[in-house]
Design a protein around this motif. Sequence first.
Motif, short mmCIF file in Angstrom:
data_model
loop_
_atom_site.label_atom_id
_atom_site.label_comp_id
_atom_site.label_asym_id
_atom_site.label_seq_id
_atom_site.Cartn_x
_atom_site.Cartn_y
_atom_site.Cartn_z
N ALA A 98 0.83 -1.21 0.00
CA ALA A 98 0.00 0.00 0.00
C ALA A 98 0.87 1.26 0.00
N TYR A 99 1.95 1.25 0.78
CA TYR A 99 2.84 2.41 0.81
C TYR A 99 3.59 2.58 -0.50
N THR A 100 3.87 1.48 -1.19
CA THR A 100 4.51 1.63 -2.51
C THR A 100 3.59 2.38 -3.46
N SER A 101 2.28 2.20 -3.33
CA SER A 101 1.35 2.92 -4.19
C SER A 101 1.40 4.42 -3.93
N ILE A 102 1.58 4.82 -2.68
CA ILE A 102 1.71 6.24 -2.37
C ILE A 102 2.93 6.82 -3.08
N SER A 103 4.01 6.07 -3.08
CA SER A 103 5.22 6.50 -3.78
C SER A 103 4.98 6.61 -5.28
N HIS A 104 4.29 5.63 -5.85
CA HIS A 104 4.03 5.63 -7.28
C HIS A 104 3.08 6.75 -7.68
N PHE A 105 2.08 7.01 -6.85
CA PHE A 105 1.18 8.13 -7.16
C PHE A 105 1.95 9.45 -7.12
N GLY A 106 2.96 9.53 -6.28
CA GLY A 106 3.80 10.72 -6.28
C GLY A 106 4.49 10.91 -7.62
N PHE A 107 4.99 9.81 -8.21
CA PHE A 107 5.60 9.89 -9.53
C PHE A 107 4.58 10.37 -10.58
N ILE A 108 3.37 9.84 -10.50
CA ILE A 108 2.34 10.21 -11.48
C ILE A 108 2.03 11.71 -11.40
N VAL A 109 1.84 12.21 -10.18
CA VAL A 109 1.53 13.63 -10.00
C VAL A 109 2.72 14.49 -10.42
N LEU A 110 3.92 14.03 -10.15
CA LEU A 110 5.11 14.78 -10.53
C LEU A 110 5.16 14.95 -12.05
N GLY A 111 4.88 13.90 -12.79
CA GLY A 111 4.90 14.00 -14.25
C GLY A 111 3.80 14.90 -14.78
N ILE A 112 2.64 14.88 -14.15
CA ILE A 112 1.53 15.73 -14.59
C ILE A 112 1.89 17.20 -14.46
N PHE A 113 2.45 17.58 -13.31
CA PHE A 113 2.71 18.99 -13.06
C PHE A 113 4.13 19.41 -13.44
N ALA A 114 4.86 18.53 -14.09
CA ALA A 114 6.07 18.98 -14.78
C ALA A 114 5.67 19.83 -15.98
N LEU A 115 4.42 19.65 -16.43
CA LEU A 115 3.86 20.43 -17.55
C LEU A 115 4.71 20.29 -18.80
N THR A 116 5.18 19.07 -19.05
CA THR A 116 5.88 18.75 -20.29
C THR A 116 5.18 17.57 -20.95
N ALA A 117 5.34 17.46 -22.26
CA ALA A 117 4.69 16.38 -23.00
C ALA A 117 5.20 15.03 -22.53
N GLN A 118 6.52 14.90 -22.34
CA GLN A 118 7.08 13.63 -21.87
C GLN A 118 6.59 13.28 -20.48
N GLY A 119 6.57 14.26 -19.60
CA GLY A 119 6.14 14.01 -18.24
C GLY A 119 4.69 13.57 -18.17
N GLN A 120 3.82 14.23 -18.91
CA GLN A 120 2.40 13.90 -18.85
C GLN A 120 2.10 12.58 -19.57
N SER A 121 2.79 12.31 -20.68
CA SER A 121 2.61 11.01 -21.34
C SER A 121 3.11 9.90 -20.43
N GLY A 122 4.24 10.14 -19.76
CA GLY A 122 4.75 9.15 -18.82
C GLY A 122 3.81 8.91 -17.67
N SER A 123 3.19 9.98 -17.16
CA SER A 123 2.23 9.83 -16.06
C SER A 123 1.01 9.02 -16.48
N ALA A 124 0.48 9.33 -17.67
CA ALA A 124 -0.69 8.59 -18.16
C ALA A 124 -0.35 7.11 -18.34
N LEU A 125 0.83 6.83 -18.89
CA LEU A 125 1.25 5.43 -19.04
C LEU A 125 1.49 4.80 -17.68
#
Length: 528
Positions: free
Chosen positions: A327-354
């Motif tokens: 469960a705690y690993t999911s918190i870490s992974h969701f952090g990665f997803i949010v980080l990519g979204i608000f990097a506001l770059t095409a690579q970051g947001q595509s990576g987050s969606a994937l």
Amino acid sequence: MSMPWLTVLWLLPAVASLIVMLLPAERSENAKHVAFGASLLTLVWAIVVATQFSSSTGGFQLVEDASWIPAFGTRYTLALDGLGLVLILLTVVLTPILLLAAWRDVDGSSGTARRTHIYVALMLAVEAMVLMSFVAADVLLFYIFFEAMLVPMYFLIGGFGAAEEKVRSRAAVKFLLYNLFGGLVMMASVIGLYVVGARSGLGDNGGGTFSLVDLTAAAARGGLDASPTVLNILFLGFLFAFAVKAPLWPLHTWLPDAAVSTTPAAAVMMMAVMDKVGTFAMLRFCIGLFPESAQTFAPWISALAVVSVVYGAICAIGQNDVMRLIAYTSISHFGFIVLGIFALTAQGQSGSALYMVNHGLSTAALFLIAGFLVTQRGSALIADYGGVQKLAPILAGTFLVAGMATLSLPGLAPFISEFLVIIGTFTRYPVAAVIASVALVLSAMYILWTYQRMMGGPVRKSVTVDQSEPPIRDLDLRQKVVVAPLIIGLLVLGLFPRLALDYINPAVAHSSQQTGQHDPVPTAEEPR
């Protein structure tokens, strides 16, 4: 009249949920068969929907629009883009797998006579509401289902699982209070957005609208009649609700308790499916409706995401309960997803969606396999295991593969998504990307150390209660059928990520074009 592809998609599990509840109480096996069959039918229908979708177009397709509540400027509007499609496919693939995984988790002979009926009906209800959330193109319609999905999940957490009733009830109430409070804040922002739309002349005769398309277009051209301060407040209201759902540190504390209190299948439905609505909505609503506010707060949100990444990994290392560790690993992974979204770059947001898709597969595999083991032993404590690979080599081997996926081993699905997030973040926030990369080392620690303690070494005496029949058995046929598609999915998307990126990239590019989002231009110093 065109085929209502998206309406049928969410109605299939919704109607099946009602049918299951109408079955006689003594027909618990029939209830499971009907639910499983409905989930397979929904999967087939989603595949058909995917064949109607063009990957070359980044905007909405298969649009359905009908009058709903004209006085409020809200309509029954459904639409699908590439991001919604890949998350829909994740949902419809995981649901039958989870129903099959939970086949023996809920015994109709214990508790209420309709216990099995209730369980599978609630699982289908969550699926239906999540599917609706991924296709809703009306802000009020999305909000209703965003909140409604809390009800079946609340009963799944509080009413089912191996934990004591008091523990389950406490976890369920905590889950509900956190998410309801987030939804209450979002409701204020939804109302505020409607008022802003009315002042901006949107809707019929300027009476306001909840149309996502109209509001997004107005926001992109600066046509929302509100000050930056008002738009920032509305943005934060939406973000707060989505950060609770995701969850993002420090709004995460409900997740570990809820995950370990319910059945493994219901926990995966929550972490791998329902929680994706939060990160999906960050892309669609926070950035789409409030592009300037997103740029204003992006550094702060990225900082919180980095804390989530590192905090979740460190907490995972310190756990003695394998289910809580995951469960705690999911918190870490969701952090990665949010980080990519608000990097506001095409690579970051595509990576987050994937990453949303890949996290769903890896977490489902790891949590379900651990759940199969815990169910046999009757304990989730890591210290109660040892030498499992000698008794159950297939179980141990699939646990290792799922664990390697969780730590983003190259060749498995999460690697490319995490790589894209880090690269996309580095071009805008290099320090955040470097700090987040520390989690790669931490994830190796908690996965490999857990595998060594549980699966390696000598067989612990506590594992073997009866020498004639050790309680740790290898995966049976049903469990192999559950695990196999998850492992195959991790391998296929690890080797061929374009299968998902071909749909994700056009959607991200279209969103970036609408919101005026541009990637940073690389610079290099002149040689001296």
